[in-house]
Design a protein around this motif. Sequence first.
Motif, PDB file in Angstrom:
ATOM      1  N   TYR A   1       0.842  -1.292  -0.041  1.00  0.00           N
ATOM      2  CA  TYR A   1       0.119   0.051  -0.035  1.00  0.00           C
ATOM      3  C   TYR A   1       0.877   1.225   0.030  1.00  0.00           C
ATOM      4  CZ  TYR A   1      -4.112  -2.716   1.105  1.00  0.00           C
ATOM      5  OH  TYR A   1      -5.483  -3.574   0.880  1.00  0.00           O
ATOM      6  N   GLU A   2       0.444   2.316  -0.808  1.00  0.00           N
ATOM      7  CA  GLU A   2       1.174   3.453  -0.674  1.00  0.00           C
ATOM      8  C   GLU A   2       0.570   4.643  -0.078  1.00  0.00           C
ATOM      9  OE1 GLU A   2       3.352   2.576  -5.054  1.00  0.00           O
ATOM     10  OE2 GLU A   2       1.461   4.049  -4.929  1.00  0.00           O
ATOM     11  N   LEU A   3       1.236   5.243   0.784  1.00  0.00           N
ATOM     12  CA  LEU A   3       0.405   6.381   1.543  1.00  0.00           C
ATOM     13  C   LEU A   3       0.426   7.587   0.671  1.00  0.00           C
ATOM     14  CD1 LEU A   3      -0.401   7.624   4.273  1.00  0.00           C
ATOM     15  CD2 LEU A   3       1.830   8.158   4.832  1.00  0.00           C
ATOM     16  N   TRP A   4      -0.700   8.044   0.396  1.00  0.00           N
ATOM     17  CA  TRP A   4      -0.939   9.498  -0.340  1.00  0.00           C
ATOM     18  C   TRP A   4      -1.467  10.456   0.498  1.00  0.00           C
ATOM     19  CZ3 TRP A   4      -0.219   9.729  -5.441  1.00  0.00           C
ATOM     20  CH2 TRP A   4      -0.074   8.512  -6.245  1.00  0.00           C
ATOM     21  N   THR A   5      -1.396  11.630   0.031  1.00  0.00           N
ATOM     22  CA  THR A   5      -1.794  12.778   0.786  1.00  0.00           C
ATOM     23  C   THR A   5      -2.593  13.880  -0.042  1.00  0.00           C
ATOM     24  OG1 THR A   5       0.418  12.876   2.126  1.00  0.00           O
ATOM     25  CG2 THR A   5      -0.898  14.876   2.219  1.00  0.00           C
ATOM     26  N   CYS A   6      -3.646  14.427   0.540  1.00  0.00           N
ATOM     27  CA  CYS A   6      -4.377  15.273  -0.402  1.00  0.00           C
ATOM     28  C   CYS A   6      -3.859  16.757  -0.168  1.00  0.00           C
ATOM     29  CB  CYS A   6      -5.778  15.107  -0.088  1.00  0.00           C
ATOM     30  SG  CYS A   6      -6.938  16.468  -0.860  1.00  0.00           S
ATOM     31  N   SER A   7      -3.524  17.360  -1.083  1.00  0.00           N
ATOM     32  CA  SER A   7      -2.918  18.796  -0.773  1.00  0.00           C
ATOM     33  C   SER A   7      -4.151  19.799  -0.352  1.00  0.00           C
ATOM     34  CB  SER A   7      -2.224  19.429  -2.017  1.00  0.00           C
ATOM     35  OG  SER A   7      -1.225  18.481  -2.173  1.00  0.00           O
ATOM     36  N   ARG A   8      -5.411  19.154  -0.790  1.00  0.00           N
ATOM     37  CA  ARG A   8      -6.362  20.301  -0.698  1.00  0.00           C
ATOM     38  C   ARG A   8      -6.942  20.188   1.092  1.00  0.00           C
ATOM     39  NH1 ARG A   8     -12.331  19.525  -3.462  1.00  0.00           N
ATOM     40  NH2 ARG A   8     -13.202  21.510  -2.419  1.00  0.00           N
TER      41      ARG A   8
END
Length: 110
Positions: A70-77
């Motif tokens: 699994y890859e960790l993603w971040t929403c900039s919004r």
Amino acid sequence: MMNNRIKELRKKNNLTLKELSQKVGMANNTISRYETGKREPKLETWQKLADFFDVPIAYLQGTNSYIKKYELWTCSRCEKHFFATEEPKYCPYCGSTKRLCYGTSKTISF
């Protein structure tokens, strides 16, 4: 006889021996011997096949249960973090389709 998962993954990906051999640059009779346990791949070969199928070597060798990356993603919004197995099309929290940033990877056993 060795119980590796090469044949299982090849069939799961709808590949013939010939197709897999072309994709990984090996002779199809060599892959057949690996599948049946008549020949033991070198570490570099295990790595090449594991990379192709996107699984850990230990899983391919049949020595552990399935592990998914699994890859960790971040929403900039909204600045929330979430895990996904592939590039997400939108943030599951705010629905934003832009500015999603890749973070780190984590392996989780099932």
